[in-house]
Design a protein around this motif. Structure first.
Motif, PDB file in Angstrom:
ATOM      1  N   CYS A 106       0.837  -1.210   0.000  1.00  0.00           N
ATOM      2  CA  CYS A 106       0.000   0.000   0.000  1.00  0.00           C
ATOM      3  C   CYS A 106       0.865   1.251   0.000  1.00  0.00           C
ATOM      4  N   ALA A 107       0.261   2.371  -0.364  1.00  0.00           N
ATOM      5  CA  ALA A 107       0.972   3.654  -0.394  1.00  0.00           C
ATOM      6  C   ALA A 107       1.233   4.141   1.030  1.00  0.00           C
ATOM      7  N   SER A 108       2.271   4.953   1.184  1.00  0.00           N
ATOM      8  CA  SER A 108       2.611   5.470   2.512  1.00  0.00           C
ATOM      9  C   SER A 108       1.468   6.279   3.112  1.00  0.00           C
ATOM     10  N   ASP A 109       0.728   7.004   2.256  1.00  0.00           N
ATOM     11  CA  ASP A 109      -0.411   7.784   2.748  1.00  0.00           C
ATOM     12  C   ASP A 109      -1.457   6.900   3.411  1.00  0.00           C
ATOM     13  N   GLU A 110      -1.625   5.670   2.891  1.00  0.00           N
ATOM     14  CA  GLU A 110      -2.642   4.789   3.465  1.00  0.00           C
ATOM     15  C   GLU A 110      -2.226   4.285   4.841  1.00  0.00           C
ATOM     16  N   ILE A 111      -0.948   4.055   5.038  1.00  0.00           N
ATOM     17  CA  ILE A 111      -0.478   3.629   6.362  1.00  0.00           C
ATOM     18  C   ILE A 111      -0.789   4.707   7.394  1.00  0.00           C
ATOM     19  N   ILE A 112      -0.477   5.951   7.034  1.00  0.00           N
ATOM     20  CA  ILE A 112      -0.752   7.076   7.941  1.00  0.00           C
ATOM     21  C   ILE A 112      -2.250   7.218   8.187  1.00  0.00           C
ATOM     22  N   ALA A 113      -3.031   7.133   7.105  1.00  0.00           N
ATOM     23  CA  ALA A 113      -4.485   7.276   7.222  1.00  0.00           C
ATOM     24  C   ALA A 113      -5.078   6.171   8.085  1.00  0.00           C
ATOM     25  N   SER A 114      -4.543   4.942   7.955  1.00  0.00           N
ATOM     26  CA  SER A 114      -5.080   3.815   8.732  1.00  0.00           C
ATOM     27  C   SER A 114      -4.862   4.019  10.225  1.00  0.00           C
ATOM     28  N   VAL A 115      -3.694   4.555  10.585  1.00  0.00           N
ATOM     29  CA  VAL A 115      -3.399   4.815  12.005  1.00  0.00           C
ATOM     30  C   VAL A 115      -4.365   5.849  12.574  1.00  0.00           C
ATOM     31  N   LYS A 116      -4.564   6.928  11.840  1.00  0.00           N
ATOM     32  CA  LYS A 116      -5.459   7.983  12.317  1.00  0.00           C
ATOM     33  C   LYS A 116      -6.911   7.520  12.346  1.00  0.00           C
ATOM     34  N   THR A 117      -7.293   6.693  11.382  1.00  0.00           N
ATOM     35  CA  THR A 117      -8.680   6.214  11.313  1.00  0.00           C
ATOM     36  C   THR A 117      -9.018   5.293  12.475  1.00  0.00           C
TER      37      THR A 117
END
Length: 218
Positions: A106-117
């Motif tokens: 997955c893209a790096s943005d998705e890793i960050i988004a998953s943590v915040k979500t």
């Protein structure tokens, strides 16, 4: 600040994931672990908001670790970061208490988004995994492993990683006799005759990561 624990037995994955999260505002990687046992021990003793967990690791692995962390620290959210996209893994891990499920490509943005979500109390599942789960439910598509209980899955993972009956009993806190019972129940349900056939079946359906097995045998 969202406190994150990274759990993966591959240093390259941990280093890359840490670098991505360190660049994100409001997220801090407070520790790293190389096994499910280390992760459970750390969560017992420290305050962790989000655990990013691999599935295939030596020892009890991500499934058992997710179950235990969800039990001992319900407020700690677990995100699965793995190569496995097909069932039975996504549904099993989500049922075990995982709040997120993303793939290692997955893209790096998705890793960050998953943590915040997941920190906000919501679920985060990668689109390709969500689609796979939806299609599986619509088509009634099941692998031979779909019929296994969670404990049977845990024993199966230990066997396919090459652990002995004694080692498996110690890792899962079961008696050797109980592990043997689960083992023969696996043979019965999956219609295989030995550990080699079980491992080949697991590899065929993508339940076992062949790259991990190769590295363990080096």
């Amino acid at each position: 600040m969202i406190r994150v624990l990274l759990v993966d037995d591959h240093q390259l994955i941990r280093t890359g994931t840490k670098r991505i999260l360190d660049d994100a505002v409001g997220i801090e990687v407070i520790a790293e672990a190389t096994s499910g046992e280390e992760a459970i021990d750390f969560v017992r003793k420290n305050e962790v908001d989000v655990v990013i967990m691999d599935v295939d690791m030596p020892g009890i692995g991500g499934l058992e670790a997710t179950t235990k962390i969800s039990s001992i620290q319900p407020g700690t959210k677990v995100i699965i970061l793995t190569v496995h996209t097909d069932d039975p893994f996504p549904s099993r891990l989500l049922n075990a208490g995982a709040s997120g499920y993303i793939t290692k490509n997955c893209a790096s943005d998705e890793i960050i988004a998953s943590v915040k979500t997941v920190f906000s109390g919501k679920k985060h599942i990668s689109p390709d995994i969500a689609q796979s789960l939806a299609l599986s439910m619509l088509d009634g598509d099941e692998t031979p492993f779909s019929k296994l209980s969670q404990r049977e899955m845990q024993v199966m993972m230990m066997i396919t990683q090459g652990y002995s009956i004694q080692e498996t009993s110690e890792k899962l806190h079961l008696s050797p006799k109980t592990v043997s019972t689960y083992r023969y129940r696996l043979y019965e349900k999956l219609k295989v005759e030995n550990d080699v056939a079980l491992t080949h079946l697991a590899i065929r359906y993508g339940v076992v990561d062949t790259n991990m097995r190769d590295q363990e045998n080096l």
